[in-house]
Design an enzyme around this catalytic site. Structure first.
Site, PDB file in Angstrom:
ATOM      1  N   ARG A  63     -24.529 -17.894 139.604  1.00  0.00           N
ATOM      2  CA  ARG A  63     -24.442 -17.027 140.798  1.00  0.00           C
ATOM      3  C   ARG A  63     -25.375 -15.815 140.674  1.00  0.00           C
ATOM      4  O   ARG A  63     -25.987 -15.404 141.654  1.00  0.00           O
ATOM      5  CB  ARG A  63     -22.987 -16.583 140.988  1.00  0.00           C
ATOM      6  CG  ARG A  63     -22.789 -15.758 142.245  1.00  0.00           C
ATOM      7  CD  ARG A  63     -21.321 -15.664 142.604  1.00  0.00           C
ATOM      8  NE  ARG A  63     -21.128 -14.979 143.858  1.00  0.00           N
ATOM      9  CZ  ARG A  63     -20.544 -13.783 143.977  1.00  0.00           C
ATOM     10  NH1 ARG A  63     -20.096 -13.160 142.904  1.00  0.00           N
ATOM     11  NH2 ARG A  63     -20.399 -13.236 145.164  1.00  0.00           N
ATOM     12  N   HIS A  67     -28.086 -14.638 143.409  1.00  0.00           N
ATOM     13  CA  HIS A  67     -28.086 -13.277 143.964  1.00  0.00           C
ATOM     14  C   HIS A  67     -29.349 -12.514 143.590  1.00  0.00           C
ATOM     15  O   HIS A  67     -29.713 -11.552 144.259  1.00  0.00           O
ATOM     16  CB  HIS A  67     -26.827 -12.521 143.523  1.00  0.00           C
ATOM     17  CG  HIS A  67     -25.613 -12.935 144.279  1.00  0.00           C
ATOM     18  ND1 HIS A  67     -24.515 -12.128 144.445  1.00  0.00           N
ATOM     19  CD2 HIS A  67     -25.335 -14.087 144.941  1.00  0.00           C
ATOM     20  CE1 HIS A  67     -23.603 -12.767 145.176  1.00  0.00           C
ATOM     21  NE2 HIS A  67     -24.079 -13.960 145.470  1.00  0.00           N
TER      22      HIS A  67
HETATM   23  C1  HEM Z   1     -24.026 -20.758 151.068  1.00  0.00           C
HETATM   24  C2  HEM Z   1     -23.715 -19.475 151.018  1.00  0.00           C
HETATM   25  C3  HEM Z   1     -22.844 -18.899 149.960  1.00  0.00           C
HETATM   26  C4  HEM Z   1     -21.801 -18.058 150.145  1.00  0.00           C
HETATM   27  C5  HEM Z   1     -21.296 -17.525 151.479  1.00  0.00           C
HETATM   28  C6  HEM Z   1     -21.233 -17.783 148.854  1.00  0.00           C
HETATM   29  C7  HEM Z   1     -20.172 -16.950 148.628  1.00  0.00           C
HETATM   30  C8  HEM Z   1     -19.503 -16.838 147.429  1.00  0.00           C
HETATM   31  C9  HEM Z   1     -18.324 -16.043 147.207  1.00  0.00           C
HETATM   32  C10 HEM Z   1     -17.640 -15.176 148.255  1.00  0.00           C
HETATM   33  C11 HEM Z   1     -17.938 -16.234 145.921  1.00  0.00           C
HETATM   34  C12 HEM Z   1     -16.731 -15.610 145.223  1.00  0.00           C
HETATM   35  C13 HEM Z   1     -17.061 -14.226 144.727  1.00  0.00           C
HETATM   36  C14 HEM Z   1     -15.835 -13.490 144.227  1.00  0.00           C
HETATM   37  O1  HEM Z   1     -14.772 -13.648 144.793  1.00  0.00           O
HETATM   38  O2  HEM Z   1     -15.973 -12.728 143.232  1.00  0.00           O
HETATM   39  C15 HEM Z   1     -18.885 -17.127 145.317  1.00  0.00           C
HETATM   40  C16 HEM Z   1     -18.814 -17.573 144.021  1.00  0.00           C
HETATM   41  C17 HEM Z   1     -19.760 -18.359 143.434  1.00  0.00           C
HETATM   42  N1  HEM Z   1     -20.954 -18.743 144.009  1.00  0.00           N
HETATM   43 FE1  HEM Z   1     -21.435 -18.641 145.952  1.00  0.00          FE
HETATM   44  N2  HEM Z   1     -21.948 -18.462 147.910  1.00  0.00           N
HETATM   45  C18 HEM Z   1     -22.936 -19.156 148.528  1.00  0.00           C
HETATM   46  C19 HEM Z   1     -23.922 -19.920 147.922  1.00  0.00           C
HETATM   47  C20 HEM Z   1     -24.050 -20.053 146.563  1.00  0.00           C
HETATM   48  C21 HEM Z   1     -25.204 -20.599 145.903  1.00  0.00           C
HETATM   49  C22 HEM Z   1     -26.483 -21.065 146.613  1.00  0.00           C
HETATM   50  C23 HEM Z   1     -24.934 -20.600 144.565  1.00  0.00           C
HETATM   51  C24 HEM Z   1     -25.800 -21.042 143.427  1.00  0.00           C
HETATM   52  C25 HEM Z   1     -26.743 -21.952 143.524  1.00  0.00           C
HETATM   53  C26 HEM Z   1     -23.607 -20.068 144.407  1.00  0.00           C
HETATM   54  C27 HEM Z   1     -22.926 -19.983 143.224  1.00  0.00           C
HETATM   55  C28 HEM Z   1     -21.643 -19.465 143.092  1.00  0.00           C
HETATM   56  C29 HEM Z   1     -20.853 -19.617 141.889  1.00  0.00           C
HETATM   57  C30 HEM Z   1     -21.217 -20.430 140.684  1.00  0.00           C
HETATM   58  C31 HEM Z   1     -19.676 -18.879 142.093  1.00  0.00           C
HETATM   59  C32 HEM Z   1     -18.543 -18.639 141.084  1.00  0.00           C
HETATM   60  C33 HEM Z   1     -18.931 -17.431 140.235  1.00  0.00           C
HETATM   61  C34 HEM Z   1     -17.965 -17.051 139.136  1.00  0.00           C
HETATM   62  O3  HEM Z   1     -16.988 -17.731 138.877  1.00  0.00           O
HETATM   63  O4  HEM Z   1     -18.223 -15.994 138.501  1.00  0.00           O
HETATM   64  N3  HEM Z   1     -23.115 -19.710 145.626  1.00  0.00           N
HETATM   65  N4  HEM Z   1     -19.836 -17.463 146.243  1.00  0.00           N
END
Ligand code: HEM
Length: 319
Positions: A63, A67
């Protein structure tokens, strides 16, 4: 859309795509072959240690890379600490109390510096670490393009506006990715990253209490760990069944209306991505291939190359 606006929009898309192609042209998987031959080994072994002690770290680093790349390119700007005179991206709304894994990047950087001083950028370390995290949890492996340099600036306001929110609609998601030269297919494949990792209750509360495109049993199960008021910081796995396995379960969940974020379920909600989601849900190999290809594309967003930027000695501060 008026036709001149449509033309402008198409031109913007074409130039974003051209930028991506030329950026990919300047990067190469062999960039450090002579200057730091043990680089990939050092990154992988430090990531392996980190993921062994906490499997979620693979998700957190993945992530961080997303970002980083979506905010003025893959230039390690997300790693810069705030100071009295510098406002970075760590406290932007999508990152604050949420983005994590900075200490692991620090550990990798210090191991890399010990082997090859002032040679490898933090941006490249992040790109390699993200790939290694995915493959350590059983996902695909790909050749990482290298040669990025590190930013000396960051933008909290761009982090606030360029990163898609969990409340996004499908068209919001498609445009956020198009603005970075990525297709709807890339977006749907990259969203498969949510097959690993965790999310805070505050980010999915409205989906499990107010949305109708959700399996009712799944909604009530998730409500047990995310009350309708309070508990904002409670964590829940994005993929309940296999949160530490990089597989195609995320898409099976979407087809069963068991996506956790509103934005996740938007990919399978009688829209343009339904067919692709269904295909990934039954064809894990196709997902793995598309995910790897889209990661390479995302990794080529506006890198600093040549003499632009710098090789930071400490990922948290400008030299
Ligand atoms: C498509 C649009 C996307 C949205 C709206 C989105 C939104 C989010 C949100 C809200 C979270 C949870 C954050 C939290 O509660 O702390 C999250 C977690 C995560 N996102 Fe996304 N995300 C998107 C795309 C992506 C992409 C493109 C990737 C990587 C290629 C990604 C990888 C991750 C991962 C791996 C987590 C878990 C992180 C952890 O456990 O520390 N996301 N995302």
């Amino acid at each position: 859309m008026a036709s001149s606006m449509r033309t402008q929009f198409m031109l913007a898309l074409v130039s974003a795509a051209l930028l991506l192609c030329s950026a990919q042209g300047q990067l190469s998987p062999k960039f450090y072959a002579r200057s730091c031959p043990r680089l990939e080994h050092i990154v992988r072994s430090t990531m392996a240690q980190a993921v062994r002690s906490e499997p979620r770290m693979a998700a957190s680093i993945l992530r961080l890379f997303f970002h980083d790349c979506f905010v003025n390119g893959c230039d390690a700007s997300i790693l810069l600490d705030d100071t009295a005179t510098f406002t970075g991206e760590k406290n932007a709304f999508p990152n604050r109390n949420s983005a994590r894994g900075y200490e692991v990047i620090d550990a990798i950087k210090s191991n890399v510096e010990a082997a090859c001083q002032a040679t490898v950028s933090c941006a490249d370390i992040l790109a390699l670490a993200a790939r290694d995290g995915v493959s350590l949890l059983g996902g695909p492996k790909w050749a990482v393009q290298l040669g990025r340099r590190d930013a000396t600036t960051a933008s909290q306001s761009d982090a606030n506006s360029n990163l898609p929110a969990p409340s996004s609609s499908l068209s919001d998601l498609v445009s956020a990715f198009a603005a970075k030269g990525l297709s709807a297919r890339d977006m749907t494949a990259l969203s498969g990253a949510h097959t690993i990792g965790q999310t805070h209750c505050a980010n999915f509360r409205s989906h499990i209490y107010a949305d109708i495109n959700i399996d009712p049993g799944f909604a009530s199960l998730r409500q047990q760990s995310c009350p309708s008021a309070g508990g904002d910081d409670n964590l829940s796995p994005l993929d309940l069944q296999t949160p530490n396995r990089f597989d195609n379960r995320y898409y099976r969940n979407l087809v069963a209306k068991k996506g956790l974020l509103h934005s996740d379920q938007e990919l399978f909600n009688n829209g343009t991505q339904d067919g692709l989601v269904r295909m990934y849900s039954v064809n894990g190999k196709a997902f793995a291939m598309d995910f790897a290809a889209a990661m390479v594309k995302m990794g080529a967003i506006s890198p600093l190359t040549g003499t632009s930027g710098q090789i930071r000695l400490n990922c948290r501060t400008v030299n």
